[in-house]
Write a protein that holds these residues in place. Structure first.
Motif, short mmCIF file in Angstrom:
data_model
loop_
_atom_site.label_atom_id
_atom_site.label_comp_id
_atom_site.label_asym_id
_atom_site.label_seq_id
_atom_site.Cartn_x
_atom_site.Cartn_y
_atom_site.Cartn_z
N ALA A 8 -15.62 -11.15 26.84
CA ALA A 8 -14.87 -10.17 27.65
C ALA A 8 -13.98 -9.30 26.76
CB ALA A 8 -14.03 -10.91 28.70
N ILE A 9 -13.33 -9.95 25.76
CA ILE A 9 -12.48 -9.18 24.84
C ILE A 9 -13.31 -8.15 24.07
CG2 ILE A 9 -11.05 -9.36 22.76
CD1 ILE A 9 -10.12 -12.09 23.78
N VAL A 10 -14.51 -8.58 23.62
CA VAL A 10 -15.38 -7.65 22.87
C VAL A 10 -15.82 -6.50 23.75
CG1 VAL A 10 -17.64 -7.44 21.76
CG2 VAL A 10 -16.18 -9.40 21.27
N ARG A 11 -16.15 -6.79 25.02
CA ARG A 11 -16.58 -5.72 25.93
C ARG A 11 -15.45 -4.72 26.16
NH1 ARG A 11 -19.39 -9.97 28.58
NH2 ARG A 11 -17.62 -10.33 29.97
N ARG A 12 -14.20 -5.22 26.35
CA ARG A 12 -13.07 -4.32 26.54
C ARG A 12 -12.84 -3.47 25.29
NH1 ARG A 12 -10.78 -8.84 29.20
NH2 ARG A 12 -9.60 -9.40 27.34
#
Length: 424
Positions: A8-12
């Protein structure tokens, strides 16, 4: 932290980077759009004001070479010609077209509709053909500046019309009768400068620019290429060479007016060379153009692959033969492109030429490198500061001529690079 949280952090993070990229592209496109809009406004303003400069306003009249009116009995007598009244038949011809003008004041106002060279034209015609005395001839004169402004810009509030109400009615009448007409302004391309806007042309400035550019090219290109070859191929790598290279790079960014001050101090004050001549102008522009040519020539030499040098040295060529027979021919297209761009920059310069006196009022077309001359940018500078309104369109028209020269030179540089470019 679990794998799902990390994903999720990478997607954001990716979304933020994508948004930044989009903003960066938007800002780039916005900058290009603003630049193109400013360029379009500039061209629209120049063309809108200058296209009328390519048109001249003429007055065509049937002029009677009346001996009594001109006080001339013998057209071959220089003494009578010097005392003759050559404006009288012009006014009489206007009087025939605009009847009812009788008083001395009205006749003077009527004569102001044609340019001040009208009397000279009549005299010149009579001197060329003395048999015309007593006959009538159709002649075309340039209209006065005020009439030209009124005919071209009568409905434009940016121009103030200096004609009286009576003169405006006369001009309207003459326009209806096709006595006053507009045509292609050949005077603009065949005459030098003049105090009268109608007789002012750019031929003297064009010839002066070409002579100045010839001096600049003849000196700056061979000196610049030789300096580039020495610095790139033969100069030892030491602090003195680095010092020279740094100074060449700095000279390319020095304001052009500094070169004008240098030319004024060295060529005119020290060596006593004449002011306002293409030779001195070319020397000053040579100093200004040299760094550009040296830098572009060195860049062109660097693009030649080392294998070319190694192959030439492998078959026994000397260092000089390698440079002259292999490196220089391959780098020459890039050198010429840089030289053309440098010349285009020099063609548009005004400040250094003002300091060496090329701002002088020059009427004659220069015949050589030591004749007094001016150049196109300085001619535009002079006209733009003239109080006569008709010079406004002349200045804009001269800007269009200068832009045509600059665009042609840059287009030729692009064509030359595409034509001779060799990829390794």
């Amino acid at each position: 932290m679990s794998n799902s949280d990390q994903a999720a952090i990478v997607r954001r993070s990716l979304k933020r980077r994508y948004r930044r990229e989009k903003r960066f592209r938007f800002y780039g496109l916005l900058a290009i759009g603003i630049a193109l809009s400013a360029l379009a406004v500039l061209f629209a303003d120049i063309i809108g004001k200058g296209y009328t400069g390519f048109l001249k306003t003429t007055v065509t009249l049937d002029v009677s070479f009346d001996p009594e009116l001109m006080y001339i009995a013998d057209a071959t007598d220089p003494q009578e010609l010097s005392n003759g009244d050559f404006m009288a038949p012009v006014i009489a011809a206007l009087q025939n077209v605009v009847p009812g003008v009788e008083s001395r004041q009205e006749l003077r106002a009527l004569g102001q509709l044609v340019g001040s060279y009208a009397a000279y034209q009549v005299r010149q015609r009579l001197e060329e053909s003395p048999d015309l005395l007593g006959q009538s001839v159709t002649m075309t004169f340039l209209a006065s500046d005020e009439v030209e402004v009124y005919v071209k810009h009568g409905n434009d509030s940016d121009y103030s019309i200096r004609l009286s109400e009576e003169q405006r009615q006369w001009v309207d009448r003459l326009v209806e009768l096709n006595v006053i007409d507009t045509a292609f302004n050949d005077v603009f391309f065949t005459q030098g400068d003049s105090r009268e806007p109608g007789n002012a042309g750019v031929l003297g400035a064009i010839v002066g620019s070409l002579l100045t550019m010839a001096v600049t090219l003849a000196l700056s290109f061979p000196i610049g290429v030789a300096a580039a070859i020495y610095l790139e191929e033969f100069a030892p790598q030491n602090r003195f060479t680095d010092f020279i290279e740094v100074n060449i790079n700095n000279l390319a960014a020095v304001p052009s007016i500094i070169f004008g001050l240098l030319g004024l101090a060295v060529f005119i004050n020290l060596f006593g060379m004449p002011r306002s001549v293409p030779l001195v102008g070319g020397l000053v522009l040579t100093l200004m153009t040299l760094p550009t040519i040296i830098i572009s020539s060195r860049a062109a030499i660097k693009t030649v692959p080392p294998s070319i040098r190694e192959a030439a040295e492998g078959i026994g060529a000397s260092r000089m033969q390698v440079v002259l027979h292999h490196v220089l021919p391959l780098a020459l297209p890039g050198m010429m492109t840089g030289a053309i761009i440098g010349m285009a920059q020099a063609l548009g310069e005004t400040a250094p030429l003002l300091l060496i006196g090329m701002v002088a009022f020059i009427v004659d077309i220069p015949d050589g490198f030591l004749d007094s001359a001016t150049v196109l940018p300085v001619q535009i500078f002079l006209w733009s500061g003239s109080p006569e309104q008709a010079f406004i369109e002349r200045a804009s028209a001269a800007i269009m001529v200068l832009l045509a020269f600059l665009i042609s030179m840059n287009a030729f540089a692009v064509w030359l690079r595409k034509r001779l470019e060799r990829r390794w």
